[in-house]
Design a protein around this motif. Structure first.
Motif, short mmCIF file in Angstrom:
data_model
loop_
_atom_site.label_atom_id
_atom_site.label_comp_id
_atom_site.label_asym_id
_atom_site.label_seq_id
_atom_site.Cartn_x
_atom_site.Cartn_y
_atom_site.Cartn_z
N ALA A 171 2.82 16.22 -28.76
CA ALA A 171 2.03 15.48 -29.95
C ALA A 171 0.95 15.24 -29.35
CB ALA A 171 3.38 14.50 -30.60
N ALA A 172 1.27 14.56 -28.07
CA ALA A 172 0.25 13.98 -27.73
C ALA A 172 -0.65 14.54 -27.05
CB ALA A 172 0.74 13.38 -25.99
N GLN A 173 -0.39 16.41 -26.70
CA GLN A 173 -1.53 17.55 -26.18
C GLN A 173 -1.85 18.46 -27.62
OE1 GLN A 173 1.59 20.60 -24.57
NE2 GLN A 173 0.59 19.92 -22.68
N LEU A 174 -1.14 17.70 -28.81
CA LEU A 174 -2.13 18.03 -29.99
C LEU A 174 -3.36 16.98 -30.41
CD1 LEU A 174 1.21 19.06 -32.54
CD2 LEU A 174 -0.44 20.66 -31.30
N ASP A 175 -3.09 16.05 -30.00
CA ASP A 175 -4.28 15.39 -30.69
C ASP A 175 -5.63 15.07 -29.71
OD1 ASP A 175 -2.90 14.16 -32.75
OD2 ASP A 175 -1.94 12.41 -31.79
N GLY A 176 -5.09 16.36 -28.33
CA GLY A 176 -6.18 16.32 -27.67
C GLY A 176 -6.57 15.96 -26.11
N ALA A 177 -4.71 15.22 -25.85
CA ALA A 177 -5.00 14.16 -24.23
C ALA A 177 -4.80 15.62 -23.49
CB ALA A 177 -3.16 13.73 -25.00
N ARG A 178 -5.00 15.20 -22.65
CA ARG A 178 -5.64 15.98 -21.33
C ARG A 178 -3.99 15.36 -20.91
NH1 ARG A 178 -9.89 19.01 -20.01
NH2 ARG A 178 -9.40 19.11 -18.12
N LEU A 179 -3.97 15.90 -19.33
CA LEU A 179 -2.74 15.78 -18.71
C LEU A 179 -3.07 13.85 -17.67
CD1 LEU A 179 0.27 15.62 -17.29
CD2 LEU A 179 -2.09 17.35 -15.34
N PRO A 180 -3.88 13.95 -17.66
CA PRO A 180 -3.84 12.56 -16.46
C PRO A 180 -4.27 11.29 -17.49
CG PRO A 180 -6.22 13.58 -16.75
CD PRO A 180 -5.68 14.41 -17.13
N THR A 181 -4.58 11.83 -19.10
CA THR A 181 -3.94 10.68 -20.40
C THR A 181 -2.52 10.77 -20.92
OG1 THR A 181 -6.63 11.31 -21.24
CG2 THR A 181 -4.87 9.69 -22.59
N ILE A 182 -1.87 11.93 -20.84
CA ILE A 182 -0.72 11.92 -20.86
C ILE A 182 -0.30 10.69 -19.63
CG2 ILE A 182 1.33 13.05 -21.29
CD1 ILE A 182 -0.81 15.39 -22.53
N VAL A 225 0.85 7.79 -22.52
CA VAL A 225 2.37 8.27 -22.96
C VAL A 225 3.48 7.81 -22.37
CG1 VAL A 225 3.44 10.48 -24.34
CG2 VAL A 225 0.28 10.07 -24.60
N ILE A 226 3.44 8.80 -21.32
CA ILE A 226 4.69 8.94 -20.03
C ILE A 226 5.30 7.37 -19.53
CG2 ILE A 226 6.17 9.87 -18.53
CD1 ILE A 226 3.98 12.33 -18.73
N ALA A 227 3.98 7.12 -18.91
CA ALA A 227 4.14 5.76 -18.43
C ALA A 227 5.20 4.69 -19.02
CB ALA A 227 2.94 5.86 -17.42
N VAL A 248 0.73 -1.47 -0.29
CA VAL A 248 -0.04 0.28 -0.27
C VAL A 248 1.13 1.46 0.08
CG1 VAL A 248 -1.74 1.66 1.26
CG2 VAL A 248 -1.58 -0.86 0.84
N SER A 249 2.10 1.40 1.30
CA SER A 249 3.16 2.24 1.05
C SER A 249 3.51 2.80 -0.52
CB SER A 249 3.96 2.51 1.57
OG SER A 249 4.44 1.36 1.65
N THR A 250 3.81 1.22 -1.43
CA THR A 250 4.36 1.75 -2.24
C THR A 250 3.77 2.06 -3.45
OG1 THR A 250 5.99 -0.49 -2.48
CG2 THR A 250 5.73 0.42 -4.20
N ALA A 251 2.22 1.92 -3.44
CA ALA A 251 1.61 2.73 -4.47
C ALA A 251 1.31 3.91 -4.24
CB ALA A 251 0.38 1.67 -4.49
N ALA A 252 0.99 4.06 -2.71
CA ALA A 252 0.76 5.93 -2.84
C ALA A 252 2.31 6.39 -3.04
CB ALA A 252 0.54 5.86 -1.30
N VAL A 253 3.01 6.02 -2.95
CA VAL A 253 4.44 6.40 -3.24
C VAL A 253 4.31 7.20 -4.52
CG1 VAL A 253 7.42 6.81 -3.53
CG2 VAL A 253 6.04 6.15 -1.45
N LEU A 254 3.90 6.07 -5.49
CA LEU A 254 3.90 6.13 -6.76
C LEU A 254 3.07 7.38 -7.42
CD1 LEU A 254 4.73 2.41 -8.55
CD2 LEU A 254 6.70 4.05 -7.94
N LEU A 255 2.31 7.32 -6.67
CA LEU A 255 1.12 8.79 -6.59
C LEU A 255 1.30 9.48 -6.55
CD1 LEU A 255 -2.49 5.36 -5.77
CD2 LEU A 255 -1.50 6.20 -8.55
N ALA A 275 7.35 14.59 -9.63
CA ALA A 275 8.48 14.71 -10.97
C ALA A 275 8.24 14.61 -12.45
CB ALA A 275 9.18 12.45 -10.86
N TYR A 276 6.89 14.78 -12.81
CA TYR A 276 6.56 15.54 -14.24
C TYR A 276 6.39 17.09 -14.19
CZ TYR A 276 3.77 17.08 -17.54
OH TYR A 276 3.37 17.51 -18.95
N ALA A 277 6.22 17.44 -12.52
CA ALA A 277 6.17 19.01 -12.85
C ALA A 277 7.94 19.23 -12.20
CB ALA A 277 4.86 18.81 -11.21
N LEU A 278 8.71 18.36 -11.80
CA LEU A 278 10.33 19.04 -11.45
C LEU A 278 10.69 18.79 -12.63
CD1 LEU A 278 10.25 17.57 -8.54
CD2 LEU A 278 10.02 20.22 -8.37
N SER A 279 10.44 17.63 -13.42
CA SER A 279 11.14 18.21 -15.19
C SER A 279 10.93 18.05 -16.75
CB SER A 279 11.44 15.48 -14.47
OG SER A 279 10.41 15.54 -15.19
#
Length: 307
Positions: free
Chosen positions: A204-215, A219-221, A112-119, A125-129
């Motif tokens: 490219a994903a944003q041009l296709d209309g993908a929102r942040l959760p979808t990206i 796309v990234i995962a 449970v803690s590992t799943a919470a850490v990843l979420l 990390a996306y915001a910082l990189s």
């Protein structure tokens, strides 16, 4: 009149004192081959030295208590599974149901803690990189500074808080603590992985209309999948092996496997074969997880190493 073909000239006999022909291998290649062989032997030696304690623990767990307590230890002693039988049939005052509740508590807290850490670490990390915030380096070093505080220094405040909040001997308190302990490491690791994602792929994903959760999820995962697996495995190992908080903040209900292992050190003495059997069993989930994700772990830890 028949003509006979001339006999082929006999090969000249080699002189006993004639030197052997020299190798045509360049000296640089020869030195590189020798250096590679030396490094290989050194790696094998280091691997054997690291594996010897584990092999000795497994061998001791298969001996009887009398053979395990001999000095020097008897390697050729008869093998037996008595240590494992006693471990799984443990019925001490603090472990009336054997090791299963402790193993279940460790598995719950770690997963449970590992799943919470990843979420939490993935969007951070996306915001910082990829989409860096202002003064993102200061944010990263702030995360790192939280790991510089010794756990013992924060043990008393955490205990007082848990006591006043009625959270002692509660597995969910360990989940919260393990999440906060592993989150800085996960953010640092995933920041290095996400920094290798091409920005053009996200655009490219944003041009296709993908929102942040979808990206993030589609796309990234998949691109940083090995890095996510490596981060999850390391966080799982750290959570599974943690004992200080679990020893102080739990009793019977939320007791974890490392705490249960210390119950074999009693006033009657140290039952070495039983302790080694318990150590082998408690180490199996971590070894199984590492073996299952070993290819992802190597890919994740080497991601970004070669430009």
């Amino acid at each position: 009149m028949t003509s006979t073909a001339p006999a082929a000239p006999a090969a000249p006999a080699e002189s006993p004192g004639r030197p052997a022909p020299r190798s045509t291998e360049p000296p640089a290649a020869r030195r590189a081959r020798r250096r590679s062989a030396a490094l290989g032997m050194l790696a094998w030696l280091a691997g054997i030295l690291f594996f010897l304690p584990v092999a000795w623990m497994v061998l001791t767990s298969l001996h009887s208590e009398a053979d395990a307590a001999t000095n020097p230890p008897s390697i050729a002693a008869p093998l037996t599974l008595d240590g494992y039988r006693e471990f799984f049939s443990s019925s001490d005052a603090g472990a009336a149901a054997g090791p299963w509740p402790s193993l279940a508590n460790s598995m719950t807290a770690s997963l449970v803690s590992t799943a919470a850490v990843l979420l939490l670490a993935f969007p951070a990390a996306y915001a910082l990189s990829i989409r860096p915030v202002r003064k993102w380096r200061d944010v990263l070093f702030f995360f790192l500074s939280t790991k510089m505080l010794p756990i013992v220094a924060g043990l008393l405040p955490v205990y007082l808080f848990a006591s006043n909040a009625g959270l002692l001997d509660n597995i969910w308190l360990l989940v919260i603590l393990y999440t906060s302990m592993n989150l800085p490491i996960a953010v640092w690791m995933m920041h290095s992985f996400l920094s290798e994602v091409p920005v053009a792929l996200i655009e490219a994903a944003q041009l296709d209309g993908a929102r942040l959760p979808t990206i993030l999820s589609r796309v990234i995962a998949p691109v940083v999948g090995p890095g996510i697996a490596a981060t999850a495995l390391i966080c799982f190992i750290f959570s599974w092996n943690e004992m200080l908080f679990a020893r102080v903040l739990t009793g019977v209900t939320a007791q974890t496997a490392p705490v249960f292992l210390t119950s074999f050190i009693a006033s009657q003495g140290l039952f070495l074969a039983k302790v080694c059997a318990a150590s082998v069993v408690i180490s199996l989930p971590v070894l199984a997880a590492g073996f299952a994700a070993q290819d992802k772990l190597v890919q994740g830890l080497s991601l970004g190493a070669v430009k």
